[in-house]
Motif scaffolding. Structure first.
Motif, PDB file in Angstrom:
ATOM      1  N   ASN B  13       0.822  -1.213   0.000  1.00  0.00           N
ATOM      2  CA  ASN B  13       0.000   0.000   0.000  1.00  0.00           C
ATOM      3  C   ASN B  13       0.851   1.255   0.000  1.00  0.00           C
ATOM      4  OD1 ASN B  13      -2.565  -1.188   0.203  1.00  0.00           O
ATOM      5  ND2 ASN B  13      -2.208  -1.577   2.373  1.00  0.00           N
ATOM      6  N   ASN B  22       4.399   8.528  -3.367  1.00  0.00           N
ATOM      7  CA  ASN B  22       3.967   7.276  -2.760  1.00  0.00           C
ATOM      8  C   ASN B  22       3.201   6.439  -3.769  1.00  0.00           C
ATOM      9  OD1 ASN B  22       3.290   5.240  -0.969  1.00  0.00           O
ATOM     10  ND2 ASN B  22       1.332   6.208  -0.553  1.00  0.00           N
ATOM     11  N   ARG B 108      -9.549   2.899  -2.859  1.00  0.00           N
ATOM     12  CA  ARG B 108      -9.565   3.060  -1.393  1.00  0.00           C
ATOM     13  C   ARG B 108      -8.336   3.838  -0.906  1.00  0.00           C
ATOM     14  NH1 ARG B 108      -8.464  -1.233   2.386  1.00  0.00           N
ATOM     15  NH2 ARG B 108      -9.055  -2.761   0.816  1.00  0.00           N
ATOM     16  N   ASN B 109      -7.196   3.573  -1.517  1.00  0.00           N
ATOM     17  CA  ASN B 109      -5.968   4.217  -1.057  1.00  0.00           C
ATOM     18  C   ASN B 109      -5.663   5.516  -1.779  1.00  0.00           C
ATOM     19  OD1 ASN B 109      -5.600   2.116   0.670  1.00  0.00           O
ATOM     20  ND2 ASN B 109      -4.079   1.063  -0.559  1.00  0.00           N
ATOM     21  N   LYS B 110      -6.561   5.922  -2.638  1.00  0.00           N
ATOM     22  CA  LYS B 110      -6.235   7.031  -3.532  1.00  0.00           C
ATOM     23  C   LYS B 110      -5.742   8.316  -2.844  1.00  0.00           C
ATOM     24  CE  LYS B 110      -7.217   9.742  -7.368  1.00  0.00           C
ATOM     25  NZ  LYS B 110      -8.086  10.809  -7.750  1.00  0.00           N
ATOM     26  N   PRO B 111      -6.327   8.713  -1.685  1.00  0.00           N
ATOM     27  CA  PRO B 111      -5.839   9.965  -1.081  1.00  0.00           C
ATOM     28  C   PRO B 111      -4.350   9.935  -0.756  1.00  0.00           C
ATOM     29  CG  PRO B 111      -7.843   9.207   0.014  1.00  0.00           C
ATOM     30  CD  PRO B 111      -7.435   8.120  -0.930  1.00  0.00           C
ATOM     31  N   PHE B 112      -3.795   8.738  -0.667  1.00  0.00           N
ATOM     32  CA  PHE B 112      -2.399   8.617  -0.264  1.00  0.00           C
ATOM     33  C   PHE B 112      -1.452   8.441  -1.451  1.00  0.00           C
ATOM     34  CE2 PHE B 112      -5.022   7.106   3.160  1.00  0.00           C
ATOM     35  CZ  PHE B 112      -4.464   7.718   4.260  1.00  0.00           C
ATOM     36  N   LEU B 113      -2.014   8.286  -2.627  1.00  0.00           N
ATOM     37  CA  LEU B 113      -1.195   7.812  -3.746  1.00  0.00           C
ATOM     38  C   LEU B 113      -0.867   8.893  -4.760  1.00  0.00           C
ATOM     39  CD1 LEU B 113      -2.960   4.408  -4.541  1.00  0.00           C
ATOM     40  CD2 LEU B 113      -0.816   4.768  -3.312  1.00  0.00           C
ATOM     41  N   ASN B 114       0.370   8.822  -5.271  1.00  0.00           N
ATOM     42  CA  ASN B 114       0.726   9.564  -6.470  1.00  0.00           C
ATOM     43  C   ASN B 114       0.536   8.685  -7.702  1.00  0.00           C
ATOM     44  OD1 ASN B 114       2.663  10.522  -4.129  1.00  0.00           O
ATOM     45  ND2 ASN B 114       2.293  12.264  -5.465  1.00  0.00           N
TER      46      ASN B 114
END
Lengths: 508, 288
Positions: B13, B22, B108-114
């Motif tokens: 993740n 990230n 789901r993880n989009k706010p954290f991802l580049n």
């Protein structure tokens, strides 16, 4: 009396204490030789059993735990008591602050809040060159670290992007001092991307600043605003917190026969007892100590009616795991959705209890819930709502598991994410992580960059079992390299640790 | 629609070492190289269900069902005994994922991802999956701002690169060595296609980063470093070049006896390359 004198003697002759540490230890012994403010039997027993805890703040509270002065008062109006004229220049402003800090008490006897330094100093920066500002801030920072060596002494900057905030971030990441601690207040509407990235870069350099999510904090407070002090406590500005008391949720869970018993009976009981403890201590401060007759109140640095009471909790992880075990289910806190939901339910119940209990002498008549970071001797209990150290999932899963708590803890959540050193080569990853956390409602973001077992190296995975085997098999040359790398990165801070301590972590 | 599925050995993740920012990383199972120095040899082969790992599992997480090895993640404590005994460098814990499952996770993880990165093994051995996944992401209103990267050994031929590049934002490409004989010895394959891939991807504006592993006495010798310098200068002096340092963890066979790359030597080579005109040389943040 003889016993007390023997303790005084031991302190005065202790070779491991400096003279100022001896003076502080003697004063604590003296305070604690007085009778405790009168508690009812049930409260006294709960305190004795440490299900509830007064943070060993002392038997006769004669100063608030956290004082958050509006330092703009002394800068703009001067101080009659301290015989200070209003500041006219940047040098005078910094000098007035240095003097002011010495007259602001707290639980550690050192100031825990240094003010919103950019707001305070910017009015004096017209015509001051970048170089001059940088060197003045550098000397100021050196003074703070050497004279007030407490890691809980906390400066605030932001949300605007300005020359003072930039100079502070630059100096702080260069000097890598333990003190002062630093919070950058972030507001996506106000903060530029550049200053936000500078703050993130600084975290990679020295694990500071902490970043506070202004849109989450701001609505909790009024127009006078708030500040972040000590270990991520968000408190009313021009006031502070009279006390911090806390409940050991693990002890509460151990005394419950089931999840429902916990919610219906045992938790409400200890919440009530902790409120009683808090009120007794607040009453003593307001009715007996005469603290509020101080020039700090008369001159308007602080207002008597702006002190909250912090209602702390800790050991959420152990409490949830204990209740899960009692319910016969396997999922563990931080890793299992049902366990995490149970944790959120406990936080909601606590928030509800705090919101419905009226308190006297407390800002707005209500305490503020706080996820408390712990004392140095909380053996076996995890701070606040944190996931136990060593069992944290990856940072994204970690944040997703805890985000649901943050809304409830209006006076702050102490949470530290440990990130491995590979992030040094990819600064954008950290800023994205912070933005992700804030978009899920994280109140504060604190990260520690350190070597840990979860290190990944470019382009391939390191399996935990490999590292385990590797450690077992010796491999001295590489172990030395690893240790060497660690030492060079953290060495500067480690060298300093014995002199600069976090006073708040030690019991009084 | 009948979309391909992927065989995955691991999903992360959070990764800050697999491209910019990230990234969510899919490690796809299977590789077309057999590097002596591989740090993840268990990602090389696809399971042939021989069953040798089943009795080796101390927690009973592995069983033979209908002639196939089945892994029960809830009973697994990640001791990796199964990887030790596997005779073909495979991994019974590999699982199958659909495009839909990956998209759900990314959402789901989009706010954290580049962005996301596919790595391996050698990711391009499952090229159809990558092309389909990236294609869907680029069409998705909520996901198309995430970048899609591939981590590759560069063995893929040009025509195949052409099929995936329209949906790919960047490639991180490994060059194992410039001397063809050494490349053969290290990987079991020659390096013409790798070098051609680097040139082609750069010409297409998709070469995000070149990676070069320094193995003492083999790939860190002056002749290799000179050729590395010339090769990168020829592409672009500003190209991202990441030097990696050979270490022992995970390595099997003869490479366990090779010396590890020392930090001083790695930094010395980095300085030499910078003096030679390269402006974006990165060295490891940690040695482990």
């Amino acid at each position: 009396m003889q016993e007390l004198q023997a303790r005084f003697k031991t302190i005065t002759e202790d070779p491991s204490l400096s003279f100022s540490q001896k003076a502080r230890a003697l004063s604590l012994e003296a305070e604690n030789s007085l009778a405790y403010p009168e508690l009812d039997e049930d409260t006294a027993r709960a305190l004795e059993e440490r299900v509830i805890c007064d943070m060993y703040e002392g038997h006769a509270p004669f100063k608030p735990r956290y004082v958050m002065p509006d330092y703009s008062v002394v800068l703009k109006k001067g101080s009659e008591f301290l015989e200070l004229e209003p500041a006219q220049t940047l040098d005078e402003a910094i000098n007035s602050l240095m003097i002011a800090y010495h007259h602001v008490p707290s639980v550690t006897n050192m100031p825990v809040f240094l003010g919103h330094l950019d707001d305070l100093l910017l009015p004096y920066c017209d015509g001051v060159s970048e170089e001059a500002l940088y060197s003045k801030i550098k000397l100021f920072w050196r003074y703070l670290d050497r004279v007030l060596p407490d890691a809980f002494m906390h400066a605030n900057i932001g949300p605007s992007d300005n020359q003072v905030a930039r100079a502070i971030l630059k100096v702080d990441s260069e000097l890598k001092q333990v003190a002062p601690n630093l919070t950058f207040i972030w507001d996506p509407e106000v903060s530029s991307d550049e200053i936000f990235q500078m703050a993130c870069d600084s975290i990679i350099e020295c694990s500071k600043p902490h970043i506070a999510n202004h849109p989450v904090h701001q609505p909790i407070f009024d127009s006078a605003g708030y500040g972040i002090a000590s270990c991520y406590n968000a408190l009313p500005l021009c006031g502070g917190a009279s006390t911090l008391t806390r409940i050991n949720l693990y002890e509460v869970a151990k005394r419950s026969v089931s999840v429902e018993d916990f919610f219906q009976n045992v938790l409400p009981r200890y919440v009530d007892l902790n409120f009683r403890l808090t009120q007794v201590r607040v009453n003593h401060l307001f009715e007996k100590s005469r603290f509020f007759e101080s020039f700090l109140v008369k001159e308007g640095w602080i207002a008597k009616d702006r002190f909250t009471a912090m209602f702390g909790i800790f050991a959420m992880a152990e409490a949830v795991n204990e209740l899960q075990e009692k319910a016969g289910v396997a999922g563990r806190y931080g890793h299992d959705d049902a366990a995490n939901s149970l944790g959120h339910r406990i936080s909601a119940a606590l928030a509800e209890a705090v919101a419905s209990r009226e308190m006297e002498y407390v800002w707005r008549g209500r305490a503020m819930l706080h996820s408390q970071a712990g004392l140095s001797d909380d053996g076996g209990c995890t701070p606040g709502v944190r996931i136990p150290y060593g069992s944290e999932p990856d940072p994204v899963t970690h944040i997703q598991a805890l985000a649901g708590h943050h809304g409830y803890y209006t006076s702050g959540v102490s949470e530290i994410l440990t990130l491995d050193e590979t992030i040094r080569n990819n600064r954008e990853a950290l800023s994205q992580l912070v933005k992700g956390a804030f978009s899920l409602g994280f109140r504060e973001f604190s990260a520690n960059i350190s070597s840990n077992d979860l290190v990944r190296v470019t382009g391939y995975m390191v399996r935990l079992s490999d590292i385990q085997k590797f450690k077992e098999s010796g491999g001295s040359r590489i172990n030395t390299t690893v240790l060497g790398a660690e030492a060079s990165v953290t060495g500067a801070i480690l060298d300093r640790a014995p002199r600069v301590i976090a006073h708040e972590f030690t019991r009084g | 629609m009948n979309l391909p599925e992927a065989k995955v050995s691991k999903i992360l993740n959070f990764s800050c070492v697999d491209g910019p920012g990230n990234r969510l990383v899919l490690f796809l199972q299977g590789c077309n190289f057999a590097c002596l120095n591989c740090h993840n040899p268990h990602t090389m082969a696809l399971c042939n269900h021989c069953g040798d790992c089943v009795p080796a599992c101390p927690t009973g997480a592995l069983s033979m069902i209908g002639g196939r090895v089945v892994h029960d993640p809830t009973r697994c404590d990640e001791c990796d005994q199964c990887l030790e005994v596997c005779p073909i460098n495979s991994n019974p814990k590999v699982f199958q994922v659909t495009i839909g499952e990956v998209l759900e996770l990314v959402q789901r993880n989009k706010p954290f991802l580049n962005g996301i990165t596919v790595s391996g093994g050698e990711a391009t051995t499952q090229l159809k999956f990558i092309t389909a996944l990236f294609g869907v992401m680029k069409q998705s209103v909520s996901l198309r701002d995430l970048t899609c990267f591939i981590d590759s050994n560069g063995y893929l031929p040009e025509f195949a690169w052409r099929s995936v590049l329209p949906y790919t934002d960047g490639v991180m490409l490994d060059i194992k060595s410039f001397d063809c004989d050494l490349h053969c010895k290290l990987t079991g394959r020659t390096n013409e296609r790798v070098l051609a891939s680097a040139r082609f991807l750069h010409a297409e504006g998709k070469l995000h980063e070149l990676r070069y592993l320094l193995i003492p006495g083999m790939t860190d010798v002056p002749a290799e470093i000179d050729r590395l310098l010339d090769f990168v200068l020829d592409l672009s002096p500003g190209l991202n070049l990441r030097l990696n340092a050979f270490q022992h963890h995970g390595v099997r066979g003869e490479a366990q006896d090779w010396p590890a790359a020392e930090k001083d030597r790695v930094e010395e080579i980095a300085s030499q390359l910078r003096r030679g005109g390269l402006s974006n040389v990165t060295t490891p943040a940690v040695y482990i």
